[in-house]
Design a protein around this motif. Structure first.
Motif, PDB file in Angstrom:
ATOM      1  N   VAL A 488       0.853  -1.194   0.000  1.00 36.41           N
ATOM      2  CA  VAL A 488       0.000   0.000   0.000  1.00 36.41           C
ATOM      3  C   VAL A 488       0.887   1.241   0.000  1.00 36.41           C
ATOM      4  CG1 VAL A 488      -1.622   1.351   1.389  1.00 36.41           C
ATOM      5  CG2 VAL A 488      -1.964  -1.112   1.119  1.00 36.41           C
ATOM      6  N   PRO A 489       0.614   2.217  -0.871  1.00 38.88           N
ATOM      7  CA  PRO A 489       1.428   3.444  -0.888  1.00 38.88           C
ATOM      8  C   PRO A 489       1.415   4.136   0.480  1.00 38.88           C
ATOM      9  CG  PRO A 489       0.010   3.332  -2.832  1.00 38.88           C
ATOM     10  CD  PRO A 489      -0.408   2.208  -1.927  1.00 38.88           C
ATOM     11  N   GLY A 490       2.590   4.538   0.922  1.00 40.43           N
ATOM     12  CA  GLY A 490       2.715   5.213   2.203  1.00 40.43           C
ATOM     13  C   GLY A 490       3.084   4.301   3.357  1.00 40.43           C
ATOM     14  N   VAL A 491       3.026   2.980   3.131  1.00 36.52           N
ATOM     15  CA  VAL A 491       3.371   2.032   4.191  1.00 36.52           C
ATOM     16  C   VAL A 491       4.867   1.816   4.216  1.00 36.52           C
ATOM     17  CG1 VAL A 491       3.160  -0.350   4.996  1.00 36.52           C
ATOM     18  CG2 VAL A 491       1.132   0.879   4.195  1.00 36.52           C
ATOM     19  N   GLU A 492       5.489   2.073   5.365  1.00 35.82           N
ATOM     20  CA  GLU A 492       6.920   1.843   5.534  1.00 35.82           C
ATOM     21  C   GLU A 492       7.183   0.398   5.949  1.00 35.82           C
ATOM     22  OE1 GLU A 492      10.953   2.895   5.670  1.00 35.82           O
ATOM     23  OE2 GLU A 492       9.318   4.260   5.161  1.00 35.82           O
ATOM     24  N   THR A 493       6.525  -0.039   7.025  1.00 32.02           N
ATOM     25  CA  THR A 493       6.691  -1.400   7.533  1.00 32.02           C
ATOM     26  C   THR A 493       5.339  -1.904   8.026  1.00 32.02           C
ATOM     27  OG1 THR A 493       8.917  -0.851   8.290  1.00 32.02           O
ATOM     28  CG2 THR A 493       7.967  -2.914   9.088  1.00 32.02           C
ATOM     29  N   ALA A 494       4.953  -3.095   7.577  1.00 34.54           N
ATOM     30  CA  ALA A 494       3.707  -3.706   8.044  1.00 34.54           C
ATOM     31  C   ALA A 494       4.046  -4.954   8.848  1.00 34.54           C
ATOM     32  CB  ALA A 494       2.808  -4.068   6.853  1.00 34.54           C
ATOM     33  N   SER A 495       3.313  -5.164   9.947  1.00 36.30           N
ATOM     34  CA  SER A 495       3.573  -6.317  10.795  1.00 36.30           C
ATOM     35  C   SER A 495       2.271  -6.812  11.403  1.00 36.30           C
ATOM     36  CB  SER A 495       4.563  -5.950  11.914  1.00 36.30           C
ATOM     37  OG  SER A 495       3.998  -4.997  12.779  1.00 36.30           O
ATOM     38  N   ILE A 496       2.367  -7.969  12.065  1.00 35.84           N
ATOM     39  CA  ILE A 496       1.215  -8.590  12.726  1.00 35.84           C
ATOM     40  C   ILE A 496       1.576  -8.851  14.179  1.00 35.84           C
ATOM     41  CG2 ILE A 496      -0.055 -10.774  12.904  1.00 35.84           C
ATOM     42  CD1 ILE A 496      -0.207 -10.841   9.888  1.00 35.84           C
ATOM     43  N   SER A 497       0.585  -8.656  15.057  1.00 36.05           N
ATOM     44  CA  SER A 497       0.767  -8.947  16.476  1.00 36.05           C
ATOM     45  C   SER A 497      -0.547  -9.460  17.034  1.00 36.05           C
ATOM     46  CB  SER A 497       1.205  -7.681  17.222  1.00 36.05           C
ATOM     47  OG  SER A 497       1.187  -7.892  18.625  1.00 36.05           O
ATOM     48  N   ASP A 498      -0.471 -10.320  18.037  1.00 34.89           N
ATOM     49  CA  ASP A 498      -1.713 -10.815  18.648  1.00 34.89           C
ATOM     50  C   ASP A 498      -2.243  -9.874  19.720  1.00 34.89           C
ATOM     51  OD1 ASP A 498       0.281 -11.312  20.492  1.00 34.89           O
ATOM     52  OD2 ASP A 498      -0.497 -13.265  21.094  1.00 34.89           O
ATOM     53  N   ARG A 499      -1.479  -8.821  20.073  1.00 36.03           N
ATOM     54  CA  ARG A 499      -1.974  -7.817  21.019  1.00 36.03           C
ATOM     55  C   ARG A 499      -1.188  -6.530  20.835  1.00 36.03           C
ATOM     56  NH1 ARG A 499      -0.442 -12.130  23.716  1.00 36.03           N
ATOM     57  NH2 ARG A 499      -2.643 -12.435  24.035  1.00 36.03           N
ATOM     58  N   ASN A 529       2.857 -13.007  20.411  1.00 35.56           N
ATOM     59  CA  ASN A 529       3.175 -13.560  19.095  1.00 35.56           C
ATOM     60  C   ASN A 529       3.211 -12.431  18.070  1.00 35.56           C
ATOM     61  OD1 ASN A 529       3.232 -16.223  20.044  1.00 35.56           O
ATOM     62  ND2 ASN A 529       1.023 -16.427  19.822  1.00 35.56           N
ATOM     63  N   VAL A 530       4.324 -12.311  17.367  1.00 33.00           N
ATOM     64  CA  VAL A 530       4.494 -11.200  16.422  1.00 33.00           C
ATOM     65  C   VAL A 530       5.166 -11.708  15.152  1.00 33.00           C
ATOM     66  CG1 VAL A 530       4.705  -9.528  18.305  1.00 33.00           C
ATOM     67  CG2 VAL A 530       6.774 -10.548  17.335  1.00 33.00           C
ATOM     68  N   SER A 531       4.924 -10.974  14.080  1.00 37.41           N
ATOM     69  CA  SER A 531       5.671 -11.258  12.855  1.00 37.41           C
ATOM     70  C   SER A 531       7.059 -10.640  12.985  1.00 37.41           C
ATOM     71  CB  SER A 531       4.926 -10.697  11.642  1.00 37.41           C
ATOM     72  OG  SER A 531       4.892  -9.286  11.693  1.00 37.41           O
ATOM     73  N   PRO A 532       8.053 -11.109  12.189  1.00 31.59           N
ATOM     74  CA  PRO A 532       9.426 -10.605  12.333  1.00 31.59           C
ATOM     75  C   PRO A 532       9.562  -9.090  12.174  1.00 31.59           C
ATOM     76  CG  PRO A 532       9.422 -12.630  11.062  1.00 31.59           C
ATOM     77  CD  PRO A 532       7.988 -12.256  11.263  1.00 31.59           C
ATOM     78  N   GLU A 533       8.613  -8.457  11.466  1.00 33.88           N
ATOM     79  CA  GLU A 533       8.725  -7.023  11.197  1.00 33.88           C
ATOM     80  C   GLU A 533       8.221  -6.150  12.362  1.00 33.88           C
ATOM     81  OE1 GLU A 533       7.815  -9.569   7.682  1.00 33.88           O
ATOM     82  OE2 GLU A 533       6.699  -9.064   9.519  1.00 33.88           O
ATOM     83  N   PHE A 641       4.776 -15.206  15.055  1.00 37.25           N
ATOM     84  CA  PHE A 641       3.356 -15.398  14.753  1.00 37.25           C
ATOM     85  C   PHE A 641       3.203 -16.531  13.737  1.00 37.25           C
ATOM     86  CE2 PHE A 641      -0.439 -14.615  12.229  1.00 37.25           C
ATOM     87  CZ  PHE A 641      -1.397 -14.415  13.216  1.00 37.25           C
ATOM     88  N   ASP A 642       2.406 -17.546  14.112  1.00 43.12           N
ATOM     89  CA  ASP A 642       2.235 -18.711  13.247  1.00 43.12           C
ATOM     90  C   ASP A 642       0.768 -19.029  13.009  1.00 43.12           C
ATOM     91  OD1 ASP A 642       1.684 -19.399  15.812  1.00 43.12           O
ATOM     92  OD2 ASP A 642       2.958 -21.180  15.879  1.00 43.12           O
ATOM     93  N   GLY A 643      -0.104 -18.021  13.185  1.00 38.80           N
ATOM     94  CA  GLY A 643      -1.518 -18.215  12.893  1.00 38.80           C
ATOM     95  C   GLY A 643      -2.400 -18.154  14.120  1.00 38.80           C
ATOM     96  N   GLN A 644      -3.370 -17.254  14.088  1.00 41.00           N
ATOM     97  CA  GLN A 644      -4.403 -17.153  15.117  1.00 41.00           C
ATOM     98  C   GLN A 644      -5.649 -16.588  14.457  1.00 41.00           C
ATOM     99  OE1 GLN A 644      -3.440 -15.130  18.756  1.00 41.00           O
ATOM    100  NE2 GLN A 644      -1.428 -16.077  18.931  1.00 41.00           N
ATOM    101  N   SER A 645      -6.804 -16.830  15.080  1.00 43.23           N
ATOM    102  CA  SER A 645      -8.043 -16.330  14.491  1.00 43.23           C
ATOM    103  C   SER A 645      -8.176 -14.818  14.635  1.00 43.23           C
ATOM    104  CB  SER A 645      -9.254 -17.020  15.127  1.00 43.23           C
ATOM    105  OG  SER A 645      -9.294 -16.769  16.512  1.00 43.23           O
TER     106      SER A 645
END
Length: 823
Positions: A488-499, A529-533, A641-645
């Motif tokens: 997405v334009p304007g996104v520097e770093t995207a990541s995932i976290s469970d909280r 749980n987090v993604s590497p980013e 992070f390896d998958g959560q609902s």
């Protein structure tokens, strides 16, 4: 009654003759009474009114202790033992925490807050549905029970108040649910619940011993106290500790009144608000009393004439009190209008830091309170002027003529001075309190939470288990979303976290090699749980070792598959099987210092218990506050992070975070159009929301302190103007004898500053004496802050000097000839 009507008519005629004084007095009282009415309406709804349930005094909330200090949600299996063996409760009910579900309809989806409950939840709490029915026995004994009860707000907003909504089907997380009931508008428990569904009360659904998460309420038998119920449950808990030493070590019961659990945290703040508005009202009363004292000088001859014609002192006092009460009641009526506006403003605030136990409104209790305050204020500020004015010196007052200020005695000036000193003292007390709260709030908002707060965008996502039931599916769709969002334009770093930071998490105990079988104890560790980013997106510094890489993710997924294969028949892992299973984790600095003090934590191993896989530390990162702005960082471990609902997108942007929302929504929709984004907030929004309660209290107290400051300045101005008017002839004589305008200016200023300094002493002593009360609302600083205690009087001194200057300069301009000609 006839003389009372005469007194009222006479009072109205007097008010008409002195419109300026009357309007100032009414407006001053309206501000004080209106503020008191508004705050009392909140206190009445939250603290005084019972909960809107059947026999609310019998309702309690239950928690458990752990080996670690604190209070925790209950364990499901412990709850079942309590329910079966207790002797103090009519009944108990179980409910899970509020969680988010995707509610689908008309081709769109929105997020709703759902609460799974035991079948008897509504009957135990004593609430009846407005439409339909609640759950019945047996409807919570299957994971496939698909029934739903709607909140009044959801029924109105999502279903347009459809009276035929019963038996209709809705989709929750891609599963079909049948609507069986709608609760009434006053039912708000838990406060954020929008929909209730049956909990899975089977042994599999309720979970094993040792875990804590659900909530429980109970209804006591008549005559049973909270302490008796707690003792009863602790007898059961002691038996469970002996029977299950590993999972129930140091686990005991805690029981509170449900009302206390709902309003307990807001009690101190509300009482401080009430204390503040009462001080404002006292300052307003002192101001009006001074106005009446000034006005009484012009009425000395009137009172003397009435006394000479046979009026008793009681008759004169009654007349004067009738006037003051009429003033205050009029101010009270105007104050009701102000209170209604303030209540509407308060209840419309999204960040209102009070529990929604009952609606905040002006009912008969509030109106009666306003009447009592209005009449009491009228008597309070009217009594001193009435007593002084009702005992005239007949010879001097009849000789002096109307309006002769020379007959005003020193006693009236002394009383007026005392009132101003009290005003200044009360104002300083309020200003110090507001200053402490303001500094506390500023310290809270500027505290380092361990992550960057600028240009960070967050949103929550929930994958429907009916569509994405397997962990591999959840991971795959999360990765697909992450890849789309990264472009997405304007996104520097995207990541995932469970909280997200500041908003709590999941915790448990860990064990080090050689201590796997020890009883639970020590310090709880947060798991994340987090993604590497994630660390890069939030600018969390890596202090030792490294962060996650692709190899760590591959290792996580491989071990997940292995664990699922070994436990597919329900058998737990054995210690022999876990020896070769090593996940890779990143920990925070606090965890490293606590578990490996003076050692290099990189490469160290830990596990949850003897039957859990091992974790190896590959890196140490800086601390992040996970449990609010005011709590210190806790030991924390991060896994890949390896998958959560349910999870959060955490994005660092190059542009304004708000500008990417639409594009991110489209990116998510390109993966699955049925996934709504919700809880869309920037990281600064998270900080603001976390400090909303403190902001609410600080803002209100600041407004009241500012109002008190203005009233005190008006009081000082009024008493000095009164002084100059009284001493006009004296000042003329002084100037005729050679006093310069500067001498006169200093004379009046000195009088005003003496009053202010006396008020400072009283207010400062009062603030110091009540510092423990003030400290109950402070979270980040101490109540004995020297900067506030020294700086606030200087601010008030500056305001006092400004209030003194106008009457002092007027006195300095008095012409000796004009002043001497007045006598």
């Amino acid at each position: 009654m006839e003389t009372l009507v005469q007194d009222v008519r006479y009072a109205i005629r007097n008010f008409a003759k002195t419109k300026g004084v009357t309007i100032v007095a009414i407006v001053t009282l309206a501000l004080g009474i209106g503020a008191n009415t508004a705050i009392f309406s909140v206190i009445n709804a939250v603290l005084l009114q019972p909960l809107p349930f059947h026999e609310p005094g019998q309702l309690v909330r239950m928690y458990e202790t752990e080996a670690a200090p604190g209070e925790y949600p209950i364990n499901g299996m412990d709850y079942l033992d309590w329910k079966r063996e207790n002797k103090s409760f009519q009944d108990m009910s179980f409910f899970s925490w509020t969680h988010n579900m995707n509610l689908s309809g008309d081709g769109s989806a929105q997020q709703v807050s759902a609460v799974p409950t035991e079948w008897n939840f509504f009957s135990v709490i004593g609430a009846q549905p407005m439409l339909g029915r609640t759950f019945v026995s047996g409807e919570d004994q299957s994971a496939d029970s698909r029934l739903a009860i709607l909140s009044f707000g959801l029924w109105r907003s999502m279903f347009n108040s459809d009276p035929n909504v019963l038996n209709k089907t809705v989709e929750l997380d891609a599963a079909k649910y049948t609507v069986i009931g709608v609760m009434g508008p006053t039912f708000r428990f838990p406060s954020d619940a929008q929909i209730w569904v049956p909990a899975d009360m089977t042994s599999k659904g309720i979970g094993p011993r040792g875990n804590h998460g659900p909530g429980a309420i109970g209804r006591l038998k008549p005559g049973i106290t909270v302490e008796q119920a707690k003792a009863d449950l602790n007898v059961i808990s002691a038996r469970l500790e002996q029977q299950f030493p590993d999972t129930n070590h140091k686990v005991s019961a805690i029981v509170y009144s449900l009302h206390d659990t709902l309003v307990g945290k807001s009690r101190d703040s509300l009482m401080m608000m009430l204390w503040a508005v009462l001080l404002v009202l006292l300052i307003a009363c002192a101001n009006v009393a001074n106005l009446l004292l000034s006005r009484a000088v012009a009425r000395q001859r009137e009172m003397a004439v009435r006394c000479a014609m046979g009026a008793s002192r009681f008759r004169l006092v009654r007349q004067l009190l009738t006037e003051s009460v009429l003033l205050s009641v009029t101010g009270g009526i105007l104050g009701l209008g102000l209170a209604a506006a303030w209540i509407k403003l308060l209840t419309s605030m999204k960040s209102l830091a009070i529990p929604a136990t009952n609606p905040v409104q002006m009912n008969m209790t509030v109106l009666l309170f306003t009447l009592v305050v209005a009449v009491g204020s009228g008597i309070l500020f009217g009594m001193i002027p009435a007593l002084q004015t009702s005992s005239p010196d007949l010879y001097e007052d009849l000789k002096g003529g109307a309006g002769n200020t020379a007959t005003a005695g020193k006693q009236k000036r002394f009383t007026s001075n005392l009132l101003v000193i009290a005003e200044v003292g009360f104002s300083l007390l309020l200003l110090i309190s507001a200053g402490l709260l303001l500094k506390d709030f500023r310290t809270m908002r500027t505290t380092n939470i361990g992550v960057r707060t600028d240009h960070v965008w967050t949103a929550a996502l929930r994958l429907p288990p009916a569509k994405y039931g397997k962990q591999e599916q959840q991971f795959q769709v999360a990765q697909a979303i992450l890849e789309k969002v990264q472009n997405v334009p304007g996104v520097e770093t995207a990541s995932i976290s469970d909280r997200l930071p500041l908003y709590g998490g999941v915790n448990g105990y860990i064990h080090l090699p050689g201590h796997e079988n020890e009883r639970q104890g020590g310090r709880l560790v947060e798991s994340h749980n987090v993604s590497p980013e994630y660390f890069s997106a939030l600018n969390i510094a890596v202090e030792q070792g490294r962060s996650f890489n692709q190899e760590d993710l591959d290792n996580e997924i491989r071990l997940d598959v292995q664990v699922r294969e070994l436990t597919k028949d329900g058998a737990p892992l054995t210690p022999e099987q876990t020896k070769s299973m090593v996940y890779r984790s990143v920990i925070n600095s606090t965890m490293a210092k606590h578990f490996w003090p003076g050692q290099n934590p990189v490469g160290q191993l830990y596990t949850g218990n003897a039957r859990s896989p091992w974790h190896q530390v590959v890196g140490v990162v800086a601390d992040v506050k996970q449990w609010g702005l005011t709590n210190e960082a806790q030991p924390e471990t991060y896994d890949v992070f390896d998958g959560q609902s349910g999870f959060f997108l955490v994005i660092h942007t190059k542009v304004d975070p708000a500008s990417i929302t639409s594009a991110v929504r489209q990116a998510v929709g390109s993966v699955d159009s049925g996934l709504p984004l919700f809880r869309i907030r920037t990281m600064q929004d998270l900080v603001n929301d976390n400090s909303a309660g403190a902001q609410f209290v600080t803002t209100l107290l600041g407004v009241f302190a500012g109002l008190a400051l203005v009233l005190a300045a008006i009081g000082i101005y009024g008493v000095l103007s009164y002084l100059v008017t009284q001493r006009t002839r004296e000042i003329g004589i002084r100037m005729a004898l050679g006093a310069t305008p500067g001498n006169v200016l200093r004379l009046v200023l000195a009088h005003g500053l003496k009053l202010a300094i006396c008020g400072f002493l009283i207010g400062g002593f009062g603030a110091y004496a009540t510092r423990k009360v003030i400290a109950s609302s402070l979270l980040m600083i101490k109540a004995e802050d020297p900067l506030i205690f020294l700086g606030t009087p200087l601010l008030l001194l500056f305001i006092a000097v400004l209030a003194c200057l106008i009457p002092a300069s007027r006195a300095a301009r008095i012409s000796p000839l004009v002043a001497l000609r007045e006598d």
